[in-house]
Design a protein around this motif. Sequence first.
Motif, PDB file in Angstrom:
ATOM      1  N   TYR A 114       0.936  -1.261   0.000  1.00 38.44           N
ATOM      2  CA  TYR A 114      -0.045   0.062  -0.036  1.00 38.44           C
ATOM      3  C   TYR A 114       0.938   1.039  -0.080  1.00 38.44           C
ATOM      4  CZ  TYR A 114      -3.269   3.737   1.572  1.00 38.44           C
ATOM      5  OH  TYR A 114      -4.161   4.812   1.303  1.00 38.44           O
ATOM      6  N   TYR A 115       0.650   2.216  -1.146  1.00 42.90           N
ATOM      7  CA  TYR A 115       1.541   3.372  -0.911  1.00 42.90           C
ATOM      8  C   TYR A 115       0.486   4.576  -1.038  1.00 42.90           C
ATOM      9  CZ  TYR A 115       3.737   7.439  -3.260  1.00 42.90           C
ATOM     10  OH  TYR A 115       4.033   8.752  -3.533  1.00 42.90           O
ATOM     11  N   GLU A 116       0.746   5.400  -0.294  1.00 42.22           N
ATOM     12  CA  GLU A 116      -0.138   6.639  -0.233  1.00 42.22           C
ATOM     13  C   GLU A 116       0.877   7.836  -0.175  1.00 42.22           C
ATOM     14  OE1 GLU A 116      -3.876   8.993   1.835  1.00 42.22           O
ATOM     15  OE2 GLU A 116      -3.650   6.831   2.029  1.00 42.22           O
ATOM     16  N   SER A 117       0.635   8.791  -0.948  1.00 44.65           N
ATOM     17  CA  SER A 117       1.764   9.972  -1.162  1.00 44.65           C
ATOM     18  C   SER A 117       1.722  10.820   0.063  1.00 44.65           C
ATOM     19  CB  SER A 117       1.221  10.808  -2.470  1.00 44.65           C
ATOM     20  OG  SER A 117      -0.165  11.423  -2.413  1.00 44.65           O
ATOM     21  N   LEU A 118       0.694  10.805   0.946  1.00 43.86           N
ATOM     22  CA  LEU A 118       0.659  11.870   2.204  1.00 43.86           C
ATOM     23  C   LEU A 118      -0.396  11.217   2.900  1.00 43.86           C
ATOM     24  CD1 LEU A 118       1.992  13.809   3.850  1.00 43.86           C
ATOM     25  CD2 LEU A 118       0.385  15.563   2.788  1.00 43.86           C
ATOM     26  N   ILE A 119      -0.169  10.794   4.155  1.00 38.71           N
ATOM     27  CA  ILE A 119      -1.044  10.235   4.834  1.00 38.71           C
ATOM     28  C   ILE A 119      -0.720  10.719   6.418  1.00 38.71           C
ATOM     29  CG2 ILE A 119       0.127   8.042   5.633  1.00 38.71           C
ATOM     30  CD1 ILE A 119      -2.630   6.650   5.313  1.00 38.71           C
TER      31      ILE A 119
END
Length: 277
Positions: free
Chosen positions: A216-221
Amino acid sequence: MTTTSTGVTPAGLDIDARYSAAKSIAQEAARLGMEYYIRREDLEVMHKGGNRQDVVSIADKNLEDYIRAQLTERFPEDGFIGEEGGTADLGARCIWVIDPIDGTACFVNGLHNWCVSIGLMIEGEPYLGAIADPNHNELFHACLGRGAFVNETPLKAHPAQHVREGVTGVGTTHRRGKENFIPFLTGLLNEGGMFMRNGSGALMTAYVAAGRLIGYYESLINSWDCLAGLVMVKEAGGRHNDFFRGEGLLEGNPLLVAAPGVYEQLAGLVGPSLDSD
Protein backbone atom coordinates in the motif's frame (compact mmCIF):
# COMPACT_ATOMS: atom_id res chain seq x y z
CA MET A 1 6.64 -10.80 27.70
CA THR A 2 6.54 -8.21 24.95
CA THR A 3 9.51 -6.11 23.98
CA THR A 4 10.18 -3.06 21.88
CA SER A 5 12.44 -3.21 18.83
CA THR A 6 15.28 -2.27 21.16
CA GLY A 7 14.56 -5.38 23.25
CA VAL A 8 13.34 -3.45 26.29
CA THR A 9 9.91 -3.98 27.79
CA PRO A 10 8.37 -0.66 28.95
CA ALA A 11 8.63 -0.77 32.73
CA GLY A 12 5.70 0.08 34.94
CA LEU A 13 3.09 -0.02 32.17
CA ASP A 14 0.13 -2.36 32.01
CA ILE A 15 0.40 -3.43 28.37
CA ASP A 16 -2.27 -6.11 28.72
CA ALA A 17 -4.83 -3.58 29.96
CA ARG A 18 -4.06 -1.14 27.16
CA TYR A 19 -4.18 -3.83 24.48
CA SER A 20 -7.49 -5.15 25.78
CA ALA A 21 -8.90 -1.62 26.01
CA ALA A 22 -7.86 -0.74 22.45
CA LYS A 23 -9.70 -3.78 21.11
CA SER A 24 -12.86 -3.44 23.16
CA ILE A 25 -13.19 0.33 22.73
CA ALA A 26 -12.58 0.11 18.98
CA GLN A 27 -15.31 -2.51 18.67
CA GLU A 28 -17.80 -0.53 20.72
CA ALA A 29 -17.02 2.67 18.82
CA ALA A 30 -17.53 0.79 15.57
CA ARG A 31 -20.88 -0.48 16.83
CA LEU A 32 -21.90 3.08 17.69
CA GLY A 33 -20.63 4.18 14.30
CA MET A 34 -22.93 1.70 12.60
CA GLU A 35 -25.90 3.32 14.32
CA TYR A 36 -24.94 6.62 12.68
CA TYR A 37 -24.15 4.89 9.39
CA ILE A 38 -27.59 3.33 9.14
CA ARG A 39 -29.17 6.79 9.42
CA ARG A 40 -26.39 8.67 7.63
CA GLU A 41 -28.84 10.69 5.53
CA ASP A 42 -29.81 12.54 8.71
CA LEU A 43 -26.21 13.41 9.69
CA GLU A 44 -24.83 16.91 9.69
CA VAL A 45 -21.85 16.84 7.34
CA MET A 46 -19.23 19.59 7.20
CA HIS A 47 -16.37 20.27 4.78
CA LYS A 48 -12.84 20.93 5.94
CA GLY A 49 -11.18 24.04 4.59
CA GLY A 50 -13.73 24.47 1.83
CA ASN A 51 -12.74 21.15 0.22
CA ARG A 52 -15.96 19.42 -0.83
CA GLN A 53 -14.19 16.05 -0.80
CA ASP A 54 -12.71 16.38 2.71
CA VAL A 55 -15.69 15.81 4.96
CA VAL A 56 -16.38 15.34 8.65
CA SER A 57 -19.66 14.45 10.33
CA ILE A 58 -21.05 14.71 13.82
CA ALA A 59 -20.45 10.96 14.01
CA ASP A 60 -16.67 11.53 13.77
CA LYS A 61 -16.73 14.05 16.59
CA ASN A 62 -18.98 12.02 18.87
CA LEU A 63 -17.04 8.80 18.37
CA GLU A 64 -13.72 10.47 19.11
CA ASP A 65 -15.21 12.01 22.25
CA TYR A 66 -16.37 8.53 23.29
CA ILE A 67 -12.98 6.92 22.62
CA ARG A 68 -11.07 9.64 24.48
CA ALA A 69 -13.41 9.49 27.46
CA GLN A 70 -13.05 5.73 27.73
CA LEU A 71 -9.27 5.80 27.49
CA THR A 72 -8.91 8.77 29.84
CA GLU A 73 -11.00 7.04 32.47
CA ARG A 74 -8.76 3.95 32.34
CA PHE A 75 -5.38 5.58 31.67
CA PRO A 76 -5.51 9.22 32.85
CA GLU A 77 -1.73 9.60 32.54
CA ASP A 78 -1.73 8.93 28.77
CA GLY A 79 -1.64 11.51 25.98
CA PHE A 80 -3.67 11.79 22.78
CA ILE A 81 -3.50 12.64 19.11
CA GLY A 82 -6.86 12.59 17.34
CA GLU A 83 -8.04 13.59 13.91
CA GLU A 84 -10.89 15.67 15.29
CA GLY A 85 -9.85 16.58 18.83
CA GLY A 86 -6.22 17.54 18.36
CA THR A 87 -3.41 16.75 20.78
CA ALA A 88 -3.05 16.48 24.56
CA ASP A 89 -0.14 15.60 26.86
CA LEU A 90 2.35 14.78 24.13
CA GLY A 91 5.08 14.42 26.76
CA ALA A 92 3.42 11.30 28.17
CA ARG A 93 5.12 7.91 27.84
CA CYS A 94 1.98 6.52 26.18
CA ILE A 95 0.20 8.46 23.43
CA TRP A 96 -3.03 7.20 21.88
CA VAL A 97 -3.40 8.00 18.18
CA ILE A 98 -7.05 7.90 17.12
CA ASP A 99 -9.12 8.08 13.98
CA PRO A 100 -12.78 7.67 14.98
CA ILE A 101 -13.90 7.06 11.39
CA ASP A 102 -11.21 6.45 8.81
CA GLY A 103 -12.94 6.68 5.46
CA THR A 104 -15.47 9.40 6.30
CA ALA A 105 -16.16 10.10 2.62
CA CYS A 106 -17.10 6.44 2.23
CA PHE A 107 -19.15 6.60 5.44
CA VAL A 108 -21.32 9.53 4.41
CA ASN A 109 -21.80 8.19 0.87
CA GLY A 110 -22.92 4.70 1.88
CA LEU A 111 -19.74 2.85 0.93
CA HIS A 112 -18.74 0.04 3.28
CA ASN A 113 -15.03 0.96 3.46
CA TRP A 114 -14.65 2.70 6.80
CA CYS A 115 -13.36 1.71 10.20
CA VAL A 116 -12.35 2.84 13.68
CA SER A 117 -8.59 2.97 14.26
CA ILE A 118 -6.91 3.16 17.68
CA GLY A 119 -3.12 2.98 17.95
CA LEU A 120 -0.73 3.45 20.85
CA MET A 121 2.81 4.80 20.86
CA ILE A 122 4.99 4.00 23.85
CA GLU A 123 8.10 6.12 24.28
CA GLY A 124 7.96 7.14 20.63
CA GLU A 125 7.45 3.68 19.14
CA PRO A 126 4.23 2.29 17.61
CA TYR A 127 3.39 -0.48 20.06
CA LEU A 128 -0.16 -1.76 19.61
CA GLY A 129 -3.27 -1.10 17.62
CA ALA A 130 -6.83 -2.10 16.83
CA ILE A 131 -8.84 -1.45 13.67
CA ALA A 132 -12.54 -2.33 13.83
CA ASP A 133 -14.49 -2.82 10.59
CA PRO A 134 -18.14 -3.32 11.52
CA ASN A 135 -19.33 -3.76 7.94
CA HIS A 136 -17.37 -7.00 7.66
CA ASN A 137 -17.32 -8.02 11.34
CA GLU A 138 -13.53 -7.83 11.44
CA LEU A 139 -11.25 -6.64 14.21
CA PHE A 140 -7.62 -6.33 13.14
CA HIS A 141 -5.25 -6.03 16.08
CA ALA A 142 -1.60 -6.39 17.04
CA CYS A 143 0.86 -5.79 19.85
CA LEU A 144 4.64 -5.85 19.55
CA GLY A 145 5.98 -9.33 20.16
CA ARG A 146 2.53 -10.96 20.16
CA GLY A 147 1.70 -11.20 16.48
CA ALA A 148 -1.08 -9.67 14.40
CA PHE A 149 -4.61 -11.00 13.99
CA VAL A 150 -7.96 -10.48 12.33
CA ASN A 151 -10.42 -11.53 15.00
CA GLU A 152 -8.43 -14.55 16.28
CA THR A 153 -6.82 -15.60 12.99
CA PRO A 154 -3.07 -14.83 12.72
CA LEU A 155 -1.97 -12.50 9.95
CA LYS A 156 0.93 -13.03 7.58
CA ALA A 157 2.21 -10.80 4.80
CA HIS A 158 1.83 -11.96 1.19
CA PRO A 159 4.62 -14.19 -0.24
CA ALA A 160 4.82 -12.21 -3.51
CA GLN A 161 8.26 -11.63 -5.02
CA HIS A 162 7.11 -9.31 -7.83
CA VAL A 163 4.37 -6.70 -8.10
CA ARG A 164 2.58 -8.68 -10.80
CA GLU A 165 1.88 -11.42 -8.23
CA GLY A 166 -0.82 -9.50 -6.37
CA VAL A 167 -2.77 -6.28 -5.95
CA THR A 168 -1.27 -3.06 -4.58
CA GLY A 169 -3.37 -0.54 -2.66
CA VAL A 170 -2.91 3.15 -3.42
CA GLY A 171 -4.06 6.48 -2.07
CA THR A 172 -3.43 10.20 -2.47
CA THR A 173 -4.86 13.59 -1.58
CA HIS A 174 -4.82 17.07 -3.06
CA ARG A 175 -2.17 18.09 -0.54
CA ARG A 176 1.60 17.88 -1.06
CA GLY A 177 2.88 14.69 -2.63
CA LYS A 178 0.13 14.22 -5.20
CA GLU A 179 2.61 14.90 -8.00
CA ASN A 180 4.27 11.55 -7.21
CA PHE A 181 1.07 9.52 -7.55
CA ILE A 182 0.60 9.20 -11.32
CA PRO A 183 4.30 8.35 -11.94
CA PHE A 184 3.99 5.57 -9.36
CA LEU A 185 0.86 4.18 -11.00
CA THR A 186 2.49 4.32 -14.41
CA GLY A 187 5.52 2.44 -13.16
CA LEU A 188 3.37 -0.14 -11.37
CA LEU A 189 1.32 -0.82 -14.51
CA ASN A 190 4.44 -0.99 -16.66
CA GLU A 191 5.71 -3.74 -14.35
CA GLY A 192 2.49 -5.71 -14.80
CA GLY A 193 1.04 -4.76 -11.41
CA MET A 194 -2.56 -3.94 -10.55
CA PHE A 195 -3.96 -1.46 -8.04
CA MET A 196 -7.03 -0.59 -6.01
CA ARG A 197 -8.18 2.23 -3.74
CA ASN A 198 -10.92 1.78 -1.16
CA GLY A 199 -10.89 5.13 0.67
CA SER A 200 -9.52 3.96 4.04
CA GLY A 201 -5.79 4.03 4.62
CA ALA A 202 -6.18 2.18 7.91
CA LEU A 203 -7.99 -0.73 6.27
CA MET A 204 -5.57 -0.86 3.33
CA THR A 205 -2.62 -1.00 5.74
CA ALA A 206 -4.32 -3.81 7.69
CA TYR A 207 -4.96 -5.64 4.41
CA VAL A 208 -1.22 -5.64 3.72
CA ALA A 209 -0.66 -7.26 7.11
CA ALA A 210 -3.36 -9.80 6.23
CA GLY A 211 -1.75 -10.66 2.90
CA ARG A 212 -4.79 -9.45 0.97
CA LEU A 213 -2.70 -6.73 -0.65
CA ILE A 214 0.97 -7.03 -1.51
CA GLY A 215 1.55 -3.39 -0.64
CA TYR A 216 0.00 0.00 0.00
CA TYR A 217 1.39 3.37 -1.05
CA GLU A 218 -0.09 6.74 -0.14
CA SER A 219 1.62 9.95 -1.20
CA LEU A 220 0.72 11.69 2.10
CA ILE A 221 -1.11 10.18 5.05
CA ASN A 222 -1.66 11.18 8.67
CA SER A 223 -0.44 9.18 11.65
CA TRP A 224 -3.96 8.49 12.93
CA ASP A 225 -4.72 6.75 9.62
CA CYS A 226 -1.81 4.32 9.78
CA LEU A 227 -0.20 3.96 13.21
CA ALA A 228 -2.31 1.00 14.30
CA GLY A 229 -1.78 -0.69 10.96
CA LEU A 230 1.99 -0.19 11.07
CA VAL A 231 2.17 -2.40 14.16
CA MET A 232 0.15 -5.06 12.33
CA VAL A 233 2.39 -4.95 9.26
CA LYS A 234 5.50 -5.32 11.38
CA GLU A 235 4.07 -8.21 13.39
CA ALA A 236 2.87 -9.94 10.20
CA GLY A 237 6.36 -9.90 8.71
CA GLY A 238 5.91 -6.95 6.35
CA ARG A 239 8.04 -3.84 5.90
CA HIS A 240 7.40 -0.10 5.98
CA ASN A 241 9.27 3.11 5.35
CA ASP A 242 10.41 5.52 8.07
CA PHE A 243 7.02 7.17 8.41
CA PHE A 244 7.77 8.99 11.68
CA ARG A 245 10.85 10.86 10.48
CA GLY A 246 10.70 14.62 10.84
CA GLU A 247 7.21 15.81 11.79
CA GLY A 248 5.45 12.68 10.54
CA LEU A 249 3.59 12.06 13.78
CA LEU A 250 1.78 15.40 13.68
CA GLU A 251 1.96 16.47 10.02
CA GLY A 252 2.01 13.19 8.10
CA ASN A 253 4.39 11.70 5.54
CA PRO A 254 4.37 9.41 2.53
CA LEU A 255 3.65 5.81 3.49
CA LEU A 256 4.74 2.52 1.96
CA VAL A 257 3.89 -0.79 3.58
CA ALA A 258 4.51 -4.02 1.71
CA ALA A 259 5.24 -7.71 1.74
CA PRO A 260 8.98 -8.23 2.22
CA GLY A 261 9.48 -9.70 -1.24
CA VAL A 262 8.15 -6.63 -3.08
CA TYR A 263 9.03 -3.78 -0.74
CA GLU A 264 12.22 -2.76 -2.56
CA GLN A 265 10.52 -2.93 -5.95
CA LEU A 266 7.64 -0.73 -4.79
CA ALA A 267 10.01 1.67 -3.05
CA GLY A 268 11.92 2.01 -6.32
CA LEU A 269 8.71 2.84 -8.15
CA VAL A 270 7.90 5.55 -5.60
CA GLY A 271 11.40 7.00 -5.89
CA PRO A 272 13.23 9.46 -3.59
CA SER A 273 10.04 11.24 -2.51
CA LEU A 274 9.28 8.30 -0.21
CA ASP A 275 11.84 9.33 2.37
CA SER A 276 12.43 13.00 1.58
CA ASP A 277 11.24 15.79 3.87
